[in-house]
Design a protein around this motif. Sequence first.
Motif, PDB file in Angstrom:
ATOM      1  N   SER A 327       0.847  -1.195   0.000  1.00  0.00           N
ATOM      2  CA  SER A 327       0.000   0.000   0.000  1.00  0.00           C
ATOM      3  C   SER A 327       0.880   1.241   0.000  1.00  0.00           C
ATOM      4  CB  SER A 327      -0.885   0.018   1.256  1.00  0.00           C
ATOM      5  OG  SER A 327      -0.084   0.239   2.410  1.00  0.00           O
ATOM      6  N   GLU A 328       0.248   2.388  -0.252  1.00  0.00           N
ATOM      7  CA  GLU A 328       1.014   3.632  -0.228  1.00  0.00           C
ATOM      8  C   GLU A 328       1.599   3.885   1.154  1.00  0.00           C
ATOM      9  OE1 GLU A 328      -1.164   7.526   0.353  1.00  0.00           O
ATOM     10  OE2 GLU A 328      -2.745   6.432  -0.683  1.00  0.00           O
ATOM     11  N   HIS A 329       0.872   3.537   2.208  1.00  0.00           N
ATOM     12  CA  HIS A 329       1.368   3.785   3.559  1.00  0.00           C
ATOM     13  C   HIS A 329       2.559   2.883   3.883  1.00  0.00           C
ATOM     14  CE1 HIS A 329      -1.887   6.540   4.555  1.00  0.00           C
ATOM     15  NE2 HIS A 329      -2.693   5.727   3.885  1.00  0.00           N
ATOM     16  N   GLU A 330       2.527   1.640   3.424  1.00  0.00           N
ATOM     17  CA  GLU A 330       3.680   0.766   3.613  1.00  0.00           C
ATOM     18  C   GLU A 330       4.878   1.261   2.798  1.00  0.00           C
ATOM     19  OE1 GLU A 330       2.459  -3.195   2.668  1.00  0.00           O
ATOM     20  OE2 GLU A 330       1.342  -3.447   4.548  1.00  0.00           O
ATOM     21  N   ALA A 331       4.622   1.727   1.578  1.00  0.00           N
ATOM     22  CA  ALA A 331       5.723   2.210   0.734  1.00  0.00           C
ATOM     23  C   ALA A 331       6.396   3.433   1.344  1.00  0.00           C
ATOM     24  CB  ALA A 331       5.200   2.536  -0.660  1.00  0.00           C
ATOM     25  N   ARG A 332       5.616   4.279   2.016  1.00  0.00           N
ATOM     26  CA  ARG A 332       6.197   5.455   2.677  1.00  0.00           C
ATOM     27  C   ARG A 332       7.090   5.055   3.846  1.00  0.00           C
ATOM     28  NH1 ARG A 332       3.097   9.522   0.489  1.00  0.00           N
ATOM     29  NH2 ARG A 332       0.918   8.976   0.107  1.00  0.00           N
ATOM     30  N   PRO A 351       3.133  11.186  -6.562  1.00  0.00           N
ATOM     31  CA  PRO A 351       2.620   9.998  -7.267  1.00  0.00           C
ATOM     32  C   PRO A 351       3.514   8.761  -7.135  1.00  0.00           C
ATOM     33  CG  PRO A 351       2.527  11.937  -8.689  1.00  0.00           C
ATOM     34  CD  PRO A 351       3.347  12.307  -7.492  1.00  0.00           C
ATOM     35  N   SER A 352       4.746   8.916  -6.655  1.00  0.00           N
ATOM     36  CA  SER A 352       5.626   7.751  -6.481  1.00  0.00           C
ATOM     37  C   SER A 352       5.020   6.714  -5.553  1.00  0.00           C
ATOM     38  CB  SER A 352       6.986   8.183  -5.924  1.00  0.00           C
ATOM     39  OG  SER A 352       7.646   9.058  -6.801  1.00  0.00           O
ATOM     40  N   PHE A 353       4.073   7.148  -4.701  1.00  0.00           N
ATOM     41  CA  PHE A 353       3.499   6.244  -3.710  1.00  0.00           C
ATOM     42  C   PHE A 353       2.090   5.785  -4.087  1.00  0.00           C
ATOM     43  CE2 PHE A 353       6.746   8.780  -1.700  1.00  0.00           C
ATOM     44  CZ  PHE A 353       7.531   7.790  -1.127  1.00  0.00           C
ATOM     45  N   HIS A 354       1.671   6.091  -5.307  1.00  0.00           N
ATOM     46  CA  HIS A 354       0.398   5.557  -5.776  1.00  0.00           C
ATOM     47  C   HIS A 354       0.560   4.069  -6.113  1.00  0.00           C
ATOM     48  CE1 HIS A 354      -0.992   9.849  -7.142  1.00  0.00           C
ATOM     49  NE2 HIS A 354      -0.892   9.735  -5.836  1.00  0.00           N
ATOM     50  N   LYS A 355      -0.506   3.312  -5.931  1.00  0.00           N
ATOM     51  CA  LYS A 355      -0.420   1.852  -6.077  1.00  0.00           C
ATOM     52  C   LYS A 355       0.138   1.384  -7.418  1.00  0.00           C
ATOM     53  CE  LYS A 355      -2.764  -1.272  -3.055  1.00  0.00           C
ATOM     54  NZ  LYS A 355      -3.742  -2.360  -2.940  1.00  0.00           N
ATOM     55  N   PRO A 356      -0.273   1.989  -8.528  1.00  0.00           N
ATOM     56  CA  PRO A 356       0.287   1.523  -9.806  1.00  0.00           C
ATOM     57  C   PRO A 356       1.804   1.671  -9.875  1.00  0.00           C
ATOM     58  CG  PRO A 356      -1.682   2.829 -10.197  1.00  0.00           C
ATOM     59  CD  PRO A 356      -1.349   2.990  -8.747  1.00  0.00           C
ATOM     60  N   GLN A 357       2.336   2.706  -9.225  1.00  0.00           N
ATOM     61  CA  GLN A 357       3.783   2.892  -9.202  1.00  0.00           C
ATOM     62  C   GLN A 357       4.463   1.835  -8.334  1.00  0.00           C
ATOM     63  OE1 GLN A 357       3.935   4.944 -11.908  1.00  0.00           O
ATOM     64  NE2 GLN A 357       5.676   5.903 -10.888  1.00  0.00           N
ATOM     65  N   ILE A 358       3.846   1.550  -7.196  1.00  0.00           N
ATOM     66  CA  ILE A 358       4.412   0.575  -6.266  1.00  0.00           C
ATOM     67  C   ILE A 358       4.474  -0.816  -6.889  1.00  0.00           C
ATOM     68  CG2 ILE A 358       4.051  -0.574  -4.026  1.00  0.00           C
ATOM     69  CD1 ILE A 358       2.585   2.026  -3.146  1.00  0.00           C
ATOM     70  N   HIS A 359       3.484  -1.135  -7.720  1.00  0.00           N
ATOM     71  CA  HIS A 359       3.370  -2.497  -8.260  1.00  0.00           C
ATOM     72  C   HIS A 359       3.918  -2.644  -9.677  1.00  0.00           C
ATOM     73  CE1 HIS A 359       1.249  -4.400  -4.921  1.00  0.00           C
ATOM     74  NE2 HIS A 359       0.649  -3.235  -4.742  1.00  0.00           N
ATOM     75  N   ARG A 360       4.694  -1.680 -10.136  1.00  0.00           N
ATOM     76  CA  ARG A 360       5.333  -1.838 -11.439  1.00  0.00           C
ATOM     77  C   ARG A 360       6.240  -3.072 -11.443  1.00  0.00           C
ATOM     78  NH1 ARG A 360       8.513   3.586 -12.203  1.00  0.00           N
ATOM     79  NH2 ARG A 360       8.452   3.512  -9.923  1.00  0.00           N
ATOM     80  N   PRO A 361       6.246  -3.838 -12.517  1.00  0.00           N
ATOM     81  CA  PRO A 361       7.090  -5.049 -12.552  1.00  0.00           C
ATOM     82  C   PRO A 361       8.566  -4.762 -12.280  1.00  0.00           C
ATOM     83  CG  PRO A 361       5.517  -5.090 -14.352  1.00  0.00           C
ATOM     84  CD  PRO A 361       5.376  -3.748 -13.710  1.00  0.00           C
ATOM     85  N   GLN A 362       9.096  -3.661 -12.826  1.00  0.00           N
ATOM     86  CA  GLN A 362      10.515  -3.363 -12.586  1.00  0.00           C
ATOM     87  C   GLN A 362      10.779  -3.075 -11.114  1.00  0.00           C
ATOM     88  OE1 GLN A 362      11.892  -0.364 -15.625  1.00  0.00           O
ATOM     89  NE2 GLN A 362      13.514  -1.885 -15.788  1.00  0.00           N
ATOM     90  N   VAL A 363       9.830  -2.409 -10.463  1.00  0.00           N
ATOM     91  CA  VAL A 363       9.984  -2.136  -9.029  1.00  0.00           C
ATOM     92  C   VAL A 363       9.996  -3.448  -8.250  1.00  0.00           C
ATOM     93  CG1 VAL A 363       8.850  -1.166  -6.993  1.00  0.00           C
ATOM     94  CG2 VAL A 363       8.980   0.172  -9.105  1.00  0.00           C
ATOM     95  N   ARG A 364       9.049  -4.338  -8.542  1.00  0.00           N
ATOM     96  CA  ARG A 364       8.968  -5.598  -7.787  1.00  0.00           C
ATOM     97  C   ARG A 364      10.215  -6.451  -8.024  1.00  0.00           C
ATOM     98  NH1 ARG A 364       5.376  -3.780  -4.359  1.00  0.00           N
ATOM     99  NH2 ARG A 364       5.000  -5.875  -3.556  1.00  0.00           N
TER     100      ARG A 364
END
Length: 488
Positions: A327-332, A351-364
């Motif tokens: 989630s955005e709160h966990e990412a923060r 926007p770096s902490f929006h869900k689509p950004q957090i779950h990008r394949p490259q990020v994971r």
Amino acid sequence: MMLKSVTESFASLIHGLKAGHLTDSVIQKSKRMILDTLGVGLLGTSTGVFHKVSQYSKIYSSNTSSTVWGQSDFRLPPTYAAFVNGVAIHSMDFDDTWHPATHPSGAVLPVLTALTEALPQSPKFSGLDLLLAFNVGVEVQGRLMHFSKEANDIPRRFHPPSVVGTLGSAAAASKFLGLSLPKCQEALAIAASYAGAPMANAATETKPLHMGNAARNGIEATLLAMLGLQGNQRVLDLERGFGAFYANYSPKVLPSLDSHTWLLDQQDVAFKSFPAHLATHWVAEAAGAVRKHLGPPGGILFPADHIKKIVLRIPDVQYVNRPFPDSEHEARHSFQYVACAMLLDGCITVPSFHKPQIHRPQVRELLGKVELEHPPDNQPNFNSLYCEISVTLQDRSTFTERSDTFYGHWRKPLSQEDLRGKFRVNASRTLSWDTVESLIKVVEKLEDLEDCSVLTTLLKGSSPPEEASKYPEDNPSIAQSLPSLTNM
């Protein structure tokens, strides 16, 4: 007069401090804190947690009401206006941070803007009245934290705004409303029974409630003290009193007013350039330095599979150790996520902490390559911690960079122009550009303001900006106009 107790010495401080005690340095620093706090609070009105607590708070009604920041058609009783504005301030973890560790402004400023409108006052509350009460609330928080060695480190048990923030809120309200010394003492005693929230709710939507509750509960404690409610006269002296929140609580009677010095004169605050836990800002700066070795400035990083391993050498702070935030709160609250996002994007923004950004394949993919090390000399202390990051590529070449003091830390403070820039980007999400500029002018001359209703009228705002270009989080051109805030 010989003060008999620590609690009485605090009440004496709250009751006795006058505008003449404020130094030029404290006035200037606290105005920066107020401007930043208003900006992150206005931005926070766009969050899900703000929407939920404001919907809940609508069940309360009163003939006395106060402004909810940025909401032209929504008012609440002063305690709940302070609550929802406090939640907004901390909703993105974007607010200022002090040492020992707490967020000092968010528990205090909503109290004062709410009380400015809620109670008849002749003459009107002035900007100097607000500055004095604000600094009293901040000072009480700092003094309480200096009574504990545990408080010097990043917290493990209680979230500090819910503890010292509640008493700081009561102190600010007591000063603003002119309580007598005995009533100030009672307000502190009552506030102590409202204090405390566990760190287990960090990185969840509930954490911002800690700030909102501190603001609301401080007002309630003060109003109850005004009505004659009594508490333990020695609540700050006792291990079973305020000492219940700290394992090594060692309180001392405060110096007399004649020899008073402000903690804010000795220890400035940190202002964040992106909305996440303060410890991640060292990580972002170090990762940004490594990124310069991996690709062109502002360019796209080569594919994540070119990276073999990422090592972060950081303090052992468990609640910011979140290998795969969801989630955005966990990412923060994730060392790992902030490092990977900075390596991939070269900047961290809202926007770096929006869900689509957090779950990008490259990020994971990159998250799975992060390892943490905790060097023994790297303690969980905002005044001394550092971050070292080493990135090893598939060809075994390794790049290492270290951050000891990020831009925005009290040792490397944001320039006034960058602080204004952060405020403009945050506040313009909710307010018109003209109102944003007027707020900057009012806050920067706050000590000369004769009537605080000028400030609260501006905070009401009008209708939100209509043009899409006025939503900075969706407009990279505005974000990129602040390179010192978005590129570490």
